[in-house]
Write a protein that holds these residues in place. Structure first.
Motif, PDB file in Angstrom:
ATOM      1  N   THR A 279       6.080   5.354   1.484  1.00 18.93           N
ATOM      2  CA  THR A 279       5.047   4.522   1.567  1.00 18.93           C
ATOM      3  C   THR A 279       3.815   4.914   1.260  1.00 18.93           C
ATOM      4  O   THR A 279       2.713   4.296   1.380  1.00 18.93           O
ATOM      5  N   THR A 312      10.432   3.263   8.169  1.00 20.46           N
ATOM      6  CA  THR A 312       9.521   2.561   7.233  1.00 20.46           C
ATOM      7  C   THR A 312       8.606   1.649   7.880  1.00 20.46           C
ATOM      8  O   THR A 312       7.257   1.884   7.268  1.00 20.46           O
ATOM      9  N   LEU A 313       8.681   1.212   8.636  1.00 22.95           N
ATOM     10  CA  LEU A 313       7.530   0.390   9.633  1.00 22.95           C
ATOM     11  C   LEU A 313       6.491   1.372  10.106  1.00 22.95           C
ATOM     12  O   LEU A 313       5.223   1.083   9.979  1.00 22.95           O
ATOM     13  N   LEU A 316       3.970   2.181   7.579  1.00 24.71           N
ATOM     14  CA  LEU A 316       3.175   0.914   7.071  1.00 24.71           C
ATOM     15  C   LEU A 316       1.955   1.247   7.659  1.00 24.71           C
ATOM     16  O   LEU A 316       1.057   0.421   7.124  1.00 24.71           O
ATOM     17  N   LYS A 317       1.528   1.914   8.708  1.00 23.10           N
ATOM     18  CA  LYS A 317       0.432   2.003   9.522  1.00 23.10           C
ATOM     19  C   LYS A 317      -0.707   2.324   8.546  1.00 23.10           C
ATOM     20  O   LYS A 317      -0.580   3.508   8.098  1.00 23.10           O
ATOM     21  N   LEU A 382      13.386  -9.030   7.417  1.00 24.98           N
ATOM     22  CA  LEU A 382      12.642  -7.853   7.718  1.00 24.98           C
ATOM     23  C   LEU A 382      11.245  -8.185   7.119  1.00 24.98           C
ATOM     24  O   LEU A 382      11.307  -8.879   6.201  1.00 24.98           O
ATOM     25  N   ASP A 491       5.195  -9.852  13.637  1.00 24.69           N
ATOM     26  CA  ASP A 491       5.513  -8.468  13.480  1.00 24.69           C
ATOM     27  C   ASP A 491       7.139  -8.490  13.990  1.00 24.69           C
ATOM     28  O   ASP A 491       7.540  -9.288  14.561  1.00 24.69           O
ATOM     29  N   LEU A 492       7.505  -7.161  13.786  1.00 24.51           N
ATOM     30  CA  LEU A 492       8.950  -6.952  14.044  1.00 24.51           C
ATOM     31  C   LEU A 492       9.028  -6.249  15.544  1.00 24.51           C
ATOM     32  O   LEU A 492       8.395  -5.289  15.736  1.00 24.51           O
ATOM     33  N   ARG A 507      11.229 -11.504  14.973  1.00 24.75           N
ATOM     34  CA  ARG A 507       9.946 -11.869  14.325  1.00 24.75           C
ATOM     35  C   ARG A 507       9.625 -13.376  14.514  1.00 24.75           C
ATOM     36  O   ARG A 507      10.242 -14.304  14.027  1.00 24.75           O
TER      37      ARG A 507
END
Ligand code: GLC
Length: 555
Positions: A279, A312-313, A316-317, A382, A491-492, A507
């Motif tokens: 990322t 992964t999420l 992403l921040k 996703l 968001d998830l 979601r």
């Protein structure tokens, strides 16, 4: 099953790449329009209806530039043209126009880490003197030991064998050059400004011709550790070859070029790194999308999938771009085979990624198919973009039993036949259940397909699946259509299922539930009605989700 509201797919506008679905074309194996046994761009144009009907947003062409094809075209001899065997520039122009006419995007493959040894720069380097400007475009070094007979360091090629090749035995000039892959793929020296300028021009050439972006081959490899130090363990991973900080400068430079066109172009980097490092490549001002393989390398287990997605999420921040999810590509065993593998044979590979993605052995195809389509429906829910690889919409398993003398992947020879390589996911597509090449070439074609197709390909042919609502092809069309209803801004949020083998997240209005193992599962009533599933529900009320399947529920 409740049918989702049908809407006209919204016209993709700004930042279309954020949630796009792209269909990867291994051009040589898609469709052969001229009967030479090799797929080509007119074959792709003829197949665009099939692709568009799936409901994708665009296509990505594996390299189709002039190339000796020692590594499936990833050995580029000229970055500015299309090889005549794929139809040359006229066929490219026809394809680009036909793609855009259908509202689809077209991505090319950019190969900046290395070129072919037939590229004019490398040919010039070979005849130039040590220390010359021509040699400086590549990574030439003197050998070690008596008469320089030993390679400059102990790095291994990803495909097996040394990462260095000596150009001749002349004691006056016996330099070696670095190749991270095959010896026919010399690595560029990205410290040399001419290399950067050449690629700036390549980007502009194709953007000027109207393409919508690039997939960038081994994007994390271009810059090497400045001292090229020996590895403590040459058989292990090589931290000096990948992910050096300087590589990010290249993407900043390219992003300025792509943004300067003002038409929402995308740069997608192939980065085989763990999520937290991958990322890094989509920070503001760098790549738009990162081609990311951590999930693909996981076993079909709820915990492994959850961890990979969560990491992964978390990565992403604070970044600007998006991850891309993929379960298949031209480099790994097909997902049906990976998830249906009954028992893996012992494997020996210099490539750590290969151990997780190309294990061989007997396969339970039905189990593998159920799991593969369940995983597909999960990744479609996703956040981010999804890449499909040609043939997965037919549920093709890997061809593991190609005759040895037909294998073409350089991994087979370089590993001294210890590793079979990637030919089995590159076998030409079966379009019809009958015909000499299952419709890949015309029946009166002069040549047989460049890799032989097994007889069992007939069972997977597109024409067998076309009108069968229970086929894998019908599933892909249904699932991609359902994804148009997903609120991509949502968001998830993980959901509690009370079972370790059942993974669920929400979601927006859609709750995605995957039963990885065990028995069927009944989600709480408040998750809503089943709107799309990879296998039929197991009860008349259509709420019990079958084991080994994914379902989307909507309120
Ligand atoms: C990438 C490509 C692979 C190729 C290698 C060297 O990983 O996907 O097919 O062999 O780079 O270019």
């Amino acid at each position: 099953m409740t049918v989702l509201r049908t809407t006209v797919p919204s016209e993709k506008t700004a930042q279309w790449w954020r949630d796009s679905i792209i269909y990867q074309l291994y051009v040589k194996s898609f469709a052969d329009s001229d009967g030479d046994g090799v797929g080509d761009l007119d074959g792709v144009t003829a197949g665009l209806d099939h692709i568009a009907r799936l409901g994708v947003d665009g296509i990505w062409l594996n390299p189709c530039y002039p190339s000796p094809n020692r590594d499936g075209g990833y050995d580029v001899a000229d970055y500015t043209r299309i090889d005549g065997r794929y139809g040359g520039m006229p066929a490219f122009e026809r394809l680009l126009a036909a793609t855009h006419d259908r509202g689809l995007k077209l991505l090319m493959d950019l190969v900046p880490n290395h070129c072919s040894d037939q590229h004019e720069w490398f040919q010039q380097a070979l005849v130039a003197a040590p220390g010359s400007p021509e040699r400086d475009r590549f990574i030439f070094r003197d050998g070690r030991g008596v008469d320089g007979a030993e390679p400059p360091n102990n790095w291994r090629s990803t495909f097996g064998g040394s990462a260095w090749t000596r150009i001749n035995d002349d004691p006056g000039d016996a330099q070696w050059y670095l190749h991270s892959f095959d010896s026919s793929q010399p690595d560029f020296n990205w410290q040399n400004e001419q290399v950067g300028q050449m690629f700036d021009d390549v980007l502009r050439t194709w953007f000027d011709r109207g393409i919508d972006g690039f997939r960038i081959d081994v994007a994390y490899a271009m810059v090497k550790h400045a001292e090229l130090p020996d590895l403590a363990d040459p058989a292990g991973d090589n931290p000096y070859l990948w992910n050096q900080p300087g590589v990010h400068e290249i993407f900043k430079r390219w992003r300025k070029i792509s943004d300067s066109y003002g038409r929402d172009l995308t740069l997608l980097g192939e980065v085989w790194l763990p999520p937290a490092d991958a990322t890094d490549y989509i920070r503001a001002g760098e790549l738009n999308q990162v081609f990311y393989f951590d999930l693909l390398q996981q076993p079909f287990e709820a915990g492994a999938f959850r961890l990979s997605i969560a990491e992964t999420l978390a990565g992403l921040k604070g970044v600007d771009g998006v991850p891309t999810w993929t379960l298949n590509s031209h480099d790994v065993h097909r997902s049906v085979t990976r998830y249906g593998l009954v028992e893996a044979e012992p494997m020996n590979s210099p490539d750590v990624n290969a151990l997780r993605t190309r294990a061989r052995g007997p396969v339970d195809v039905e189990l593998g198919t159920h799991r593969a389509i369940a995983a597909t429906l999960l990744v479609l829910a996703l956040p981010g973009s999804v890449y499909l690889y040609q043939g997965e919409e037919l549920g093709l398993p890997e061809v593991q039993d190609l005759p040895e003398d037909t294998r073409q992947d350089p991994i087979w020879a370089r590993s001294e036949h210890a590793e079979y390589g990637r030919d089995g996911c590159r076998v030409p597509m079966p379009w019809s259940a009958s015909g000499r090449s299952f419709g890949f070439s015309a029946d009166d074609a002069v040549s047989a397909p460049w890799l032989p197709q097994p007889a069992w390909f007939a069972d997977f042919a597109a024409d067998r699946q076309q009108d069968d609502p229970d086929s894998v092809l019908a599933f892909y069309r249904r699932a991609l259509h359902a994804r148009q209803q997903l609120d991509q801004a949502a968001d998830l949020e993980w959901l509690e299922t009370g079972r370790e083998d059942v993974l669920a997240f929400r979601r927006g209005a859609i709750s995605c539930v995957t039963v990885f193992d065990g028995c069927s599962f009944m989600p709480p009533a408040e998750w809503g009605a089943l709107v799309c599933s990879s296998l039929p529900a197991v009860d008349a009320a259509e709420r019990w989700l079958a084991a080994g399947s994914t379902g989307w529920y909507a309120v």
